[in-house]
Scaffold this motif. Structure first.
Motif, short mmCIF file in Angstrom:
data_model
loop_
_atom_site.label_atom_id
_atom_site.label_comp_id
_atom_site.label_asym_id
_atom_site.label_seq_id
_atom_site.Cartn_x
_atom_site.Cartn_y
_atom_site.Cartn_z
N LEU A 34 0.83 -1.20 0.00
CA LEU A 34 0.00 0.00 0.00
C LEU A 34 0.86 1.25 0.00
O LEU A 34 0.57 2.23 -0.72
N VAL A 35 1.91 1.24 0.79
CA VAL A 35 2.79 2.41 0.85
C VAL A 35 3.49 2.63 -0.49
O VAL A 35 3.61 3.77 -0.96
N ARG A 36 3.93 1.56 -1.11
CA ARG A 36 4.58 1.69 -2.42
C ARG A 36 3.62 2.29 -3.45
O ARG A 36 4.04 2.99 -4.38
N SER A 37 2.32 2.04 -3.28
CA SER A 37 1.34 2.56 -4.24
C SER A 37 1.24 4.08 -4.18
O SER A 37 0.65 4.69 -5.08
N LEU A 77 4.49 9.89 10.11
CA LEU A 77 3.11 9.45 10.22
C LEU A 77 3.09 8.05 10.85
O LEU A 77 3.58 7.09 10.23
N TYR A 78 2.55 7.94 12.04
CA TYR A 78 2.54 6.66 12.78
C TYR A 78 1.14 6.06 12.77
O TYR A 78 0.12 6.74 12.91
N ALA A 79 1.11 4.73 12.63
CA ALA A 79 -0.09 3.92 12.89
C ALA A 79 0.41 2.52 13.21
O ALA A 79 1.62 2.26 13.20
N HIS A 119 -3.24 7.51 6.34
CA HIS A 119 -1.93 8.01 5.90
C HIS A 119 -1.73 7.78 4.41
O HIS A 119 -1.32 8.68 3.67
N VAL A 120 -2.01 6.57 3.97
CA VAL A 120 -1.79 6.21 2.57
C VAL A 120 -2.65 7.09 1.65
O VAL A 120 -2.16 7.65 0.66
N ALA A 121 -3.93 7.22 1.98
CA ALA A 121 -4.84 7.99 1.13
C ALA A 121 -4.49 9.47 1.13
O ALA A 121 -4.61 10.16 0.10
N ALA A 122 -4.05 10.00 2.28
CA ALA A 122 -3.68 11.42 2.35
C ALA A 122 -2.44 11.69 1.49
O ALA A 122 -2.38 12.71 0.79
N ILE A 123 -1.47 10.79 1.54
CA ILE A 123 -0.27 10.96 0.72
C ILE A 123 -0.62 10.91 -0.76
O ILE A 123 -0.12 11.70 -1.57
N GLU A 158 -5.87 15.14 7.17
CA GLU A 158 -4.43 14.90 7.10
C GLU A 158 -3.83 15.46 5.82
O GLU A 158 -2.73 16.04 5.84
N ALA A 159 -4.54 15.33 4.71
CA ALA A 159 -4.05 15.91 3.46
C ALA A 159 -3.95 17.42 3.56
O ALA A 159 -2.97 18.03 3.10
N LEU A 160 -4.94 18.06 4.17
CA LEU A 160 -4.90 19.51 4.36
C LEU A 160 -3.75 19.92 5.26
O LEU A 160 -3.08 20.94 5.01
#
Length: 470
Positions: free
Chosen positions: A61-64, A101-103, A145-149, A455-457
């Motif tokens: 997911l992070v690589r995406s 960004l931690y989870a 985190h993934v979606a915000a990035i 988070e994106a904002l």
């Protein structure tokens, strides 16, 4: 430190991020469902291969997002092999801050199957919520985190210069046994200016929250001894009281008549700035009708800025195997939540002084200290906190609430100690009905979408003229 204005993000950017998050949201939810399907549990009784599979899925997911430096790391501490953590880095452009960004991707065991209305590891949507183990705690934090990035990268492209470090832990629900060691081994890899911990809750559906304080924790055991060995209760009962009775009398001294913690020397304040209606608390905590609430001051302060002590276990024979004997010893485990500003060592010493001083009928009292964790409070005047509050308000369309949490996240104290210059922001995707750790855990999908946007904002605002040390 100068505050940053929070109106420097153009309306066009805000609108573009909102549109991107919305258009990508079905994909985000589908990916969350796939992640929930992996029963990654960092407890010895469960298959470690599933935890590894969970880490691999998170890495994909992070690589995406376009981040290329993605690693799965683990450390050993005292012979304990840590859970697999996913760490990814995108370096900052010159003059830009770095945000960690931690989870965590590991989850609690499902518990009794008959208590679930759906399969715990088959995420199911119902009435605007997504049900499943880890749907809220904390795989939604991972996807936030993934979606915000993805959104910020899509909208700003090469203009986005903020450094991103992702740290997705794989053992949080097991107590993070190697967390401190992990920070020490990878201190520079994880060094950041702002740390966002996405593992908390919002105030209620429709009202976002920035968690600005957490209570600390100390625990331990208290043993009461009155006899060298058990004796017949009929032959010897009367002149001497049994150990469970005396333990009960000792436990009763830990609170005063109104239910406040009665241990001298503990920090307490009535400074919580939010009203928590009693009816809401009773419903949220499932308090039975007729039960009088304990303590004094506002309910929010009793939950966030005052100590709370519970007896969480007692060693004594069960009723089914009891016999007519005077028991020579009995033992209880206590859990004491600490107000912000309280030193855990001083709190532990205060409990020990109290139980020794109040030893009933001259009984021998043995005190054994257990685990401890520091409380946490953030400075909301600092720029990063101001930006976070603005972003939450913009995403929800209503002002964010600054809340405390009655619970503890001990690893935040480690982050504070290892990175004293970083500002730590505790955010979340949960709401009071998420039932994290319980059967029928769920995520409110509308709140989840707004958390991604917030988070994106925040990342976009940090990208606009933010000083490196925010």
């Amino acid at each position: 430190m100068n505050k940053l204005s929070t109106d420097a993000l153009p309306d066009t950017i805000v609108a573009a991020l909102r549109s991107c998050v919305d258009s990508e949201f079905p994909r985000t939810v589908d990916e969350l469902k796939s992640l929930v399907a992996i029963p990654g549990i960092a407890w010895d009784a469960f298959d470690p291969a599933e935890l590894d599979r969970s880490a691999e899925a998170v890495a994909d997911l992070v690589r995406s997002t376009g981040i290329e430096d993605v690693r799965i790391l683990r450390v050993e501490n005292g012979g304990v092999q840590g859970g697999p953590a996913v760490v990814a880095r995108r370096p900052a452009a010159a003059g830009k801050p770095t945000v960690l960004l931690y989870a965590h991707h590991d989850v609690q065991p499902p518990g009794a199957a008959e208590l679930w209305e759906t399969e715990p590891f088959a995420a199911q949507e119902r009435n605007g919520r997504l049900y499943g183990r880890g749907a809220a705690d904390d795989k939604a934090g991972v996807l936030a985190h993934v979606a915000a990035i993805r959104a910020i990268t899509e909208v700003l492209g090469e203009d986005f210069g903020v450094g991103i470090t992702l740290f997705i832990e794989g053992e949080e629900e097991a107590g993070s046994p190697t967390f401190r060691r992990f920070l020490e081994e990878h201190r520079e890899l994880l060094r950041s200016d702002v740390i966002v911990v996405a593992d908390s809750s919002n105030w209620k559906v429709g009202v976002p929250a920035l968690t600005t304080s957490l209570r600390g924790l100390v625990d331990g055991t208290i043993e009461v001894r009155v006899l060298e060995h058990a004796v017949h209760s009929g032959m010897f009962g009367g002149p001497v009281l049994d150990a469970p009775t005396l333990l009960a009398r000792l436990i009763a001294t830990l609170h005063d008549d109104d239910g406040s913690v009665a241990i001298e020397g503990l920090v307490a304040s009535d400074s919580a700035g939010v009203e928590y209606p009693e009816a809401d608390y009773r419903a949220d905590a499932s308090v039975l009708d007729g039960v009088r609430l304990a303590g004094t001051g506002s309910l929010a302060s009793r939950l966030w800025t005052k100590p709370a002590l519970s007896i969480i276990g007692i060693d004594a024979p069960g009723v089914a195997v009891s016999s007519n004997t005077l028991l020579p010893s009995a033992r209880a485990k206590f859990s004491l939540r600490l107000a912000p500003g309280q030193d855990p060592e001083e709190a532990m010493a205060a409990v020990e002084r109290h139980v020794i001083k109040h030893a009933p009928f001259g009984a021998t009292v043995n005190f054994t200290p257990g685990e401890s964790g520091n409380p946490f409070a953030t400075d909301t005047d600092r720029p990063a906190a101001q930006i976070a509050l603005w972003a939450l308000g913009a995403a929800w369309g209503t002002d964010a609430v600054e809340t405390g949490i009655g619970g503890s996240i001990p690893f935040i104290a480690d982050l504070t100690e290892i990175y004293p210059e970083a500002q730590i922001l505790v955010t979340g995707v949960e709401d009071p009905d998420s039932r994290a750790h319980s059967a029928n855990e769920s995520l409110h999908l509308g709140e989840f979408r707004r958390a991604v946007l917030a988070e994106a904002l925040m990342l976009a605002r940090l990208n606009v003229g933010a000083p490196r040390n925010v």
